[in-house]
Structure formats: C-alpha cells, structure tokens
Design a protein around this motif. Sequence first.
Motif, PDB file in Angstrom:
ATOM      1  N   MET A   1      36.853  48.685  41.072  1.00  0.00           N
ATOM      2  CA  MET A   1      36.286  49.340  39.897  1.00  0.00           C
ATOM      3  C   MET A   1      36.577  48.489  38.670  1.00  0.00           C
ATOM      4  SD  MET A   1      35.575  52.909  39.036  1.00  0.00           S
ATOM      5  CE  MET A   1      35.263  53.602  37.464  1.00  0.00           C
ATOM      6  N   LEU A   2      35.635  48.443  37.767  1.00  0.00           N
ATOM      7  CA  LEU A   2      35.744  47.570  36.611  1.00  0.00           C
ATOM      8  C   LEU A   2      36.194  48.279  35.344  1.00  0.00           C
ATOM      9  CD1 LEU A   2      32.545  45.420  37.130  1.00  0.00           C
ATOM     10  CD2 LEU A   2      34.900  44.791  37.587  1.00  0.00           C
ATOM     11  N   GLY A   3      36.737  49.440  35.451  1.00  0.00           N
ATOM     12  CA  GLY A   3      37.248  50.117  34.265  1.00  0.00           C
ATOM     13  C   GLY A   3      36.157  50.448  33.270  1.00  0.00           C
ATOM     14  N   CYS A   4      36.420  50.176  31.995  1.00  0.00           N
ATOM     15  CA  CYS A   4      35.485  50.550  30.943  1.00  0.00           C
ATOM     16  C   CYS A   4      34.230  49.685  30.947  1.00  0.00           C
ATOM     17  CB  CYS A   4      36.168  50.499  29.582  1.00  0.00           C
ATOM     18  SG  CYS A   4      36.667  48.850  29.083  1.00  0.00           S
ATOM     19  N   HIS A   5      34.242  48.549  31.628  1.00  0.00           N
ATOM     20  CA  HIS A   5      33.080  47.674  31.703  1.00  0.00           C
ATOM     21  C   HIS A   5      32.401  47.841  33.052  1.00  0.00           C
ATOM     22  CE1 HIS A   5      33.920  45.664  27.949  1.00  0.00           C
ATOM     23  NE2 HIS A   5      35.175  45.535  28.323  1.00  0.00           N
ATOM     24  N   SER A   6      32.131  49.059  33.442  1.00  0.00           N
ATOM     25  CA  SER A   6      31.553  49.327  34.743  1.00  0.00           C
ATOM     26  C   SER A   6      30.099  48.855  34.791  1.00  0.00           C
ATOM     27  CB  SER A   6      31.640  50.827  35.031  1.00  0.00           C
ATOM     28  OG  SER A   6      31.276  51.073  36.351  1.00  0.00           O
ATOM     29  N   VAL A   7      29.874  47.775  35.512  1.00  0.00           N
ATOM     30  CA  VAL A   7      28.566  47.150  35.620  1.00  0.00           C
ATOM     31  C   VAL A   7      28.301  46.924  37.100  1.00  0.00           C
ATOM     32  CG1 VAL A   7      27.242  45.071  35.053  1.00  0.00           C
ATOM     33  CG2 VAL A   7      28.835  46.004  33.396  1.00  0.00           C
ATOM     34  N   PRO A   8      27.073  47.161  37.571  1.00  0.00           N
ATOM     35  CA  PRO A   8      26.795  46.879  38.983  1.00  0.00           C
ATOM     36  C   PRO A   8      27.148  45.427  39.307  1.00  0.00           C
ATOM     37  CG  PRO A   8      24.952  48.030  37.971  1.00  0.00           C
ATOM     38  CD  PRO A   8      25.920  47.677  36.871  1.00  0.00           C
ATOM     39  N   PRO A   9      27.674  45.168  40.513  1.00  0.00           N
ATOM     40  CA  PRO A   9      28.136  43.819  40.861  1.00  0.00           C
ATOM     41  C   PRO A   9      27.097  42.726  40.653  1.00  0.00           C
ATOM     42  CG  PRO A   9      28.773  45.378  42.545  1.00  0.00           C
ATOM     43  CD  PRO A   9      27.901  46.110  41.566  1.00  0.00           C
ATOM     44  N   ASN A  11      24.980  42.489  38.345  1.00  0.00           N
ATOM     45  CA  ASN A  11      24.746  42.251  36.919  1.00  0.00           C
ATOM     46  C   ASN A  11      25.977  41.721  36.189  1.00  0.00           C
ATOM     47  OD1 ASN A  11      22.099  43.106  37.035  1.00  0.00           O
ATOM     48  ND2 ASN A  11      22.583  45.204  36.457  1.00  0.00           N
ATOM     49  N   ASP A  12      27.103  41.598  36.888  1.00  0.00           N
ATOM     50  CA  ASP A  12      28.331  41.201  36.206  1.00  0.00           C
ATOM     51  C   ASP A  12      28.236  39.824  35.569  1.00  0.00           C
ATOM     52  OD1 ASP A  12      28.402  39.824  38.610  1.00  0.00           O
ATOM     53  OD2 ASP A  12      30.366  40.578  39.219  1.00  0.00           O
ATOM     54  N   LEU A  13      27.610  38.882  36.244  1.00  0.00           N
ATOM     55  CA  LEU A  13      27.489  37.548  35.663  1.00  0.00           C
ATOM     56  C   LEU A  13      26.568  37.560  34.453  1.00  0.00           C
ATOM     57  CD1 LEU A  13      28.238  34.607  35.661  1.00  0.00           C
ATOM     58  CD2 LEU A  13      26.389  34.183  37.276  1.00  0.00           C
ATOM     59  N   LEU A  14      25.472  38.302  34.537  1.00  0.00           N
ATOM     60  CA  LEU A  14      24.562  38.383  33.397  1.00  0.00           C
ATOM     61  C   LEU A  14      25.268  39.003  32.194  1.00  0.00           C
ATOM     62  CD1 LEU A  14      21.283  39.392  35.240  1.00  0.00           C
ATOM     63  CD2 LEU A  14      21.990  37.127  34.460  1.00  0.00           C
ATOM     64  N   LEU A  65      37.687  40.250  29.878  1.00  0.00           N
ATOM     65  CA  LEU A  65      36.468  40.648  30.577  1.00  0.00           C
ATOM     66  C   LEU A  65      36.200  39.744  31.778  1.00  0.00           C
ATOM     67  CD1 LEU A  65      33.912  42.530  30.593  1.00  0.00           C
ATOM     68  CD2 LEU A  65      32.771  40.631  29.449  1.00  0.00           C
ATOM     69  N   LEU A  66      36.315  38.433  31.576  1.00  0.00           N
ATOM     70  CA  LEU A  66      36.068  37.500  32.678  1.00  0.00           C
ATOM     71  C   LEU A  66      37.097  37.668  33.794  1.00  0.00           C
ATOM     72  CD1 LEU A  66      35.066  34.293  30.689  1.00  0.00           C
ATOM     73  CD2 LEU A  66      33.563  35.924  31.872  1.00  0.00           C
ATOM     74  N   GLU A  67      38.322  38.003  33.421  1.00  0.00           N
ATOM     75  CA  GLU A  67      39.346  38.263  34.438  1.00  0.00           C
ATOM     76  C   GLU A  67      39.051  39.578  35.169  1.00  0.00           C
ATOM     77  OE1 GLU A  67      43.973  37.458  34.888  1.00  0.00           O
ATOM     78  OE2 GLU A  67      43.524  38.845  33.236  1.00  0.00           O
ATOM     79  N   GLU A  68      38.613  40.570  34.434  1.00  0.00           N
ATOM     80  CA  GLU A  68      38.285  41.862  35.043  1.00  0.00           C
ATOM     81  C   GLU A  68      37.170  41.711  36.076  1.00  0.00           C
ATOM     82  OE1 GLU A  68      36.598  46.188  33.582  1.00  0.00           O
ATOM     83  OE2 GLU A  68      37.742  44.980  32.175  1.00  0.00           O
ATOM     84  N   TYR A  69      36.194  40.882  35.784  1.00  0.00           N
ATOM     85  CA  TYR A  69      35.105  40.624  36.724  1.00  0.00           C
ATOM     86  C   TYR A  69      35.528  39.735  37.894  1.00  0.00           C
ATOM     87  CZ  TYR A  69      31.487  42.621  33.672  1.00  0.00           C
ATOM     88  OH  TYR A  69      30.694  43.459  32.927  1.00  0.00           O
ATOM     89  N   GLY A  70      36.694  39.120  37.808  1.00  0.00           N
ATOM     90  CA  GLY A  70      37.168  38.269  38.889  1.00  0.00           C
ATOM     91  C   GLY A  70      36.636  36.850  38.832  1.00  0.00           C
ATOM     92  N   PHE A  71      36.077  36.447  37.698  1.00  0.00           N
ATOM     93  CA  PHE A  71      35.562  35.084  37.557  1.00  0.00           C
ATOM     94  C   PHE A  71      36.678  34.097  37.244  1.00  0.00           C
ATOM     95  CE2 PHE A  71      31.482  37.200  35.905  1.00  0.00           C
ATOM     96  CZ  PHE A  71      31.043  37.416  37.185  1.00  0.00           C
ATOM     97  N   ILE A  72      37.722  34.576  36.577  1.00  0.00           N
ATOM     98  CA  ILE A  72      38.857  33.728  36.222  1.00  0.00           C
ATOM     99  C   ILE A  72      40.155  34.456  36.533  1.00  0.00           C
ATOM    100  CG2 ILE A  72      37.609  32.558  34.346  1.00  0.00           C
ATOM    101  CD1 ILE A  72      39.396  34.289  32.393  1.00  0.00           C
ATOM    102  N   VAL A  73      41.230  33.677  36.587  1.00  0.00           N
ATOM    103  CA  VAL A  73      42.592  34.196  36.580  1.00  0.00           C
ATOM    104  C   VAL A  73      43.212  33.620  35.323  1.00  0.00           C
ATOM    105  CG1 VAL A  73      44.831  34.160  37.740  1.00  0.00           C
ATOM    106  CG2 VAL A  73      42.726  34.289  39.094  1.00  0.00           C
TER     107      VAL A  73
END
Length: 109
Positions: A1-9, A11-14, A65-73
């Motif tokens: 779950m992405l918390g407050c930035h809940s976006v379908p998977p 669309n996360d990159l967009l 935000l980028l960490e929450e989406y799993g794009f970065i650590v």
Amino acid sequence: MLGCHSVPPHNDLLDAITHVQRRKLLREPLIHNPQDDEPVVVDADQSAAEELTRLIEMRHAHLPLLEEYGFIVWNQKTNEVSKGRHFEERRPLLELVADHEDELPDGWL
C-alpha cells in the motif's frame, strides 16, 4: 500500500515523473558511472534561495515519494540514493525518456 499517495501500480511512474526534479532523480541511475566520485549537480545556475527551496522539496517531497513507490532507496543519514526494488521494471520507460532527451522541451530534464 502506498499510503497517502495511493496510485494504481501502472500509474506510479507517470505520477513520479510529473515534477522535473523527480525526472532528474530517476534519470541519474541510468547515466551515473559508479566510479565517478563527484556529486551530481542538478541545477547549477540557481540562486541560494532557489537552491534551498529545491533541497527542502527534495527532502520532504520528492525523495520520500520515489522511495514510497520503490524506485529508490534513500539513506537519509548519508543522503545516498540507490535503485529501489521497482526501478528495473520501470527502466524501459526511463531509458526511452533519457534516449530522447534532445527531443524534449527545454527544462524537461
């Protein structure tokens, strides 16, 4: 779950690339040579006030935000950023953008 930035998977990159600083952050792992020890300068011609604002936005908005989406650590103690668990699956679109950088409008990257 992405918390407050809940976006379908799908669309996360967009969502992540809607801001120029996040586009630059996501592009960097594609072009960075780990043997280069020099820090990355994102916007060299900013005023001190603009630089401070950018750093605050990075720390409190873009990097989380980028960490929450799993794009970065993001290691907040050392300010080091590395590829996250979802970076590789998003790589094709990031490479497409990076490969066509010269065709993008000024200021897009």
